[in-house]
Design a protein around this motif. Structure first.
Motif, mmCIF file in Angstrom:
data_model
loop_
_atom_site.group_PDB
_atom_site.id
_atom_site.type_symbol
_atom_site.label_atom_id
_atom_site.label_comp_id
_atom_site.label_asym_id
_atom_site.label_seq_id
_atom_site.Cartn_x
_atom_site.Cartn_y
_atom_site.Cartn_z
ATOM 1 N N ARG A 40 3.251 -11.501 -17.874
ATOM 2 C CA ARG A 40 2.201 -11.170 -16.906
ATOM 3 C C ARG A 40 2.384 -9.801 -16.248
ATOM 4 O O ARG A 40 1.459 -9.306 -15.617
ATOM 5 C CB ARG A 40 2.148 -12.253 -15.839
ATOM 6 C CG ARG A 40 1.611 -13.551 -16.393
ATOM 7 C CD ARG A 40 1.360 -14.547 -15.285
ATOM 8 N NE ARG A 40 0.656 -15.710 -15.770
ATOM 9 C CZ ARG A 40 1.226 -16.787 -16.265
ATOM 10 N NH1 ARG A 40 2.535 -16.836 -16.356
ATOM 11 N NH2 ARG A 40 0.502 -17.808 -16.678
ATOM 12 N N LEU A 41 3.552 -9.229 -16.348
ATOM 13 C CA LEU A 41 3.795 -7.928 -15.720
ATOM 14 C C LEU A 41 3.182 -6.798 -16.546
ATOM 15 O O LEU A 41 3.430 -6.718 -17.750
ATOM 16 C CB LEU A 41 5.299 -7.671 -15.571
ATOM 17 C CG LEU A 41 6.050 -8.480 -14.540
ATOM 18 C CD1 LEU A 41 7.539 -8.161 -14.617
ATOM 19 C CD2 LEU A 41 5.538 -8.184 -13.151
ATOM 20 N N PRO A 42 2.422 -5.908 -15.912
ATOM 21 C CA PRO A 42 1.898 -4.734 -16.636
ATOM 22 C C PRO A 42 2.970 -3.639 -16.678
ATOM 23 O O PRO A 42 2.913 -2.653 -15.939
ATOM 24 C CB PRO A 42 0.690 -4.324 -15.798
ATOM 25 C CG PRO A 42 1.040 -4.766 -14.406
ATOM 26 C CD PRO A 42 1.888 -5.999 -14.566
ATOM 27 N N LEU A 43 3.960 -3.808 -17.539
ATOM 28 C CA LEU A 43 5.147 -2.957 -17.526
ATOM 29 C C LEU A 43 4.836 -1.497 -17.837
ATOM 30 O O LEU A 43 5.385 -0.595 -17.211
ATOM 31 C CB LEU A 43 6.189 -3.491 -18.505
ATOM 32 C CG LEU A 43 6.722 -4.868 -18.166
ATOM 33 C CD1 LEU A 43 7.640 -5.375 -19.259
ATOM 34 C CD2 LEU A 43 7.441 -4.842 -16.839
ATOM 35 N N ALA A 47 5.609 1.464 -15.208
ATOM 36 C CA ALA A 47 6.538 2.553 -15.544
ATOM 37 C C ALA A 47 5.860 3.905 -15.382
ATOM 38 O O ALA A 47 6.472 4.869 -14.913
ATOM 39 C CB ALA A 47 7.053 2.374 -16.971
ATOM 40 N N GLU A 48 4.581 3.974 -15.741
ATOM 41 C CA GLU A 48 3.841 5.225 -15.581
ATOM 42 C C GLU A 48 3.629 5.545 -14.100
ATOM 43 O O GLU A 48 3.782 6.686 -13.671
ATOM 44 C CB GLU A 48 2.497 5.130 -16.297
ATOM 45 C CG GLU A 48 1.864 6.463 -16.535
ATOM 46 C CD GLU A 48 0.678 6.352 -17.472
ATOM 47 O OE1 GLU A 48 -0.322 7.041 -17.198
ATOM 48 O OE2 GLU A 48 0.750 5.596 -18.450
ATOM 49 N N ASN A 49 3.305 4.541 -13.299
ATOM 50 C CA ASN A 49 3.113 4.747 -11.862
ATOM 51 C C ASN A 49 4.401 5.162 -11.157
ATOM 52 O O ASN A 49 4.365 5.904 -10.179
ATOM 53 C CB ASN A 49 2.555 3.481 -11.200
ATOM 54 C CG ASN A 49 1.112 3.234 -11.571
ATOM 55 O OD1 ASN A 49 0.406 4.136 -12.001
ATOM 56 N ND2 ASN A 49 0.677 1.999 -11.431
ATOM 57 N N PHE A 50 5.543 4.662 -11.640
ATOM 58 C CA PHE A 50 6.831 5.025 -11.051
ATOM 59 C C PHE A 50 7.342 6.371 -11.542
ATOM 60 O O PHE A 50 8.388 6.834 -11.113
ATOM 61 C CB PHE A 50 7.885 3.959 -11.332
ATOM 62 C CG PHE A 50 7.623 2.632 -10.675
ATOM 63 C CD1 PHE A 50 6.982 2.547 -9.449
ATOM 64 C CD2 PHE A 50 8.028 1.459 -11.276
ATOM 65 C CE1 PHE A 50 6.751 1.318 -8.844
ATOM 66 C CE2 PHE A 50 7.805 0.223 -10.681
ATOM 67 C CZ PHE A 50 7.160 0.162 -9.464
ATOM 68 N N GLU A 70 10.200 0.672 -19.577
ATOM 69 C CA GLU A 70 9.787 -0.679 -19.198
ATOM 70 C C GLU A 70 10.995 -1.526 -18.808
ATOM 71 O O GLU A 70 10.922 -2.369 -17.922
ATOM 72 C CB GLU A 70 9.019 -1.350 -20.345
ATOM 73 C CG GLU A 70 7.669 -0.750 -20.624
ATOM 74 C CD GLU A 70 7.742 0.474 -21.535
ATOM 75 O OE1 GLU A 70 8.853 0.826 -22.003
ATOM 76 O OE2 GLU A 70 6.698 1.083 -21.780
ATOM 77 N N GLY A 71 12.127 -1.289 -19.476
ATOM 78 C CA GLY A 71 13.355 -2.002 -19.141
ATOM 79 C C GLY A 71 13.848 -1.667 -17.747
ATOM 80 O O GLY A 71 14.392 -2.522 -17.044
ATOM 81 N N LYS A 72 13.647 -0.414 -17.329
ATOM 82 C CA LYS A 72 14.039 -0.013 -15.974
ATOM 83 C C LYS A 72 13.181 -0.736 -14.936
ATOM 84 O O LYS A 72 13.680 -1.166 -13.901
ATOM 85 C CB LYS A 72 13.909 1.497 -15.809
ATOM 86 C CG LYS A 72 14.935 2.271 -16.605
ATOM 87 C CD LYS A 72 14.705 3.753 -16.472
ATOM 88 C CE LYS A 72 15.671 4.533 -17.357
ATOM 89 N NZ LYS A 72 15.458 5.969 -17.278
#
Length: 119
Positions: A40-43, A47-50, A70-72
């Motif tokens: 359910r997570l939009p990884l 990751a792009e937003n972070f 995504e792993g981070k």
């Protein structure tokens, strides 16, 4: 080198793909609570937003990172979700295959993570 070798001498070198060690863990992970959360997570978006993924990012020099972008993100989520400190999370990450699957990481049991500052 001898032309004929015992099968026991060469068997470790033969790849048997039907004996995938992680297959049972993957199946149980999909039905576990962590597996359902990961679905359910939009990884990619997170990751792009972070700022972990960018189209203009250059290839970085230096040591290759253990974690994908995504792993981070999943690692940050897992730390918050479990409430563990970095050293304790590292211990659990080294020993829990579901945590490794959640963070898209495979840790060799013979060479576990030893520096909790990586987390």
């Amino acid at each position: 080198m001898a032309k004929v070798q015992n099968f026991s001498e060469i068997s470790p070198d033969l790849p048997f793909t039907e004996f995938d060690f992680y297959e049972l863990y993957r199946r149980t992970f999909e039905t576990s609570e962590l597996g359902k959360i990961r679905k359910r997570l939009p990884l990619g978006e997170m990751a792009e937003n972070f700022g972990l993924i960018s189209k203009s990012m250059r290839a970085k020099k230096g040591r290759k990172t253990y974690f994908t972008p995504e792993g981070k993100v999943t690692l940050m989520f897992l730390k918050m979700y479990t409430g563990l400190s970095s050293p304790k999370l590292m211990e659990h990450l080294n020993g829990n295959v579901h945590y490794q699957l959640f963070c898209d990481l495979r840790i060799d049991p013979m060479h576990p993570l030893t520096n909790y500052k990586l987390l």
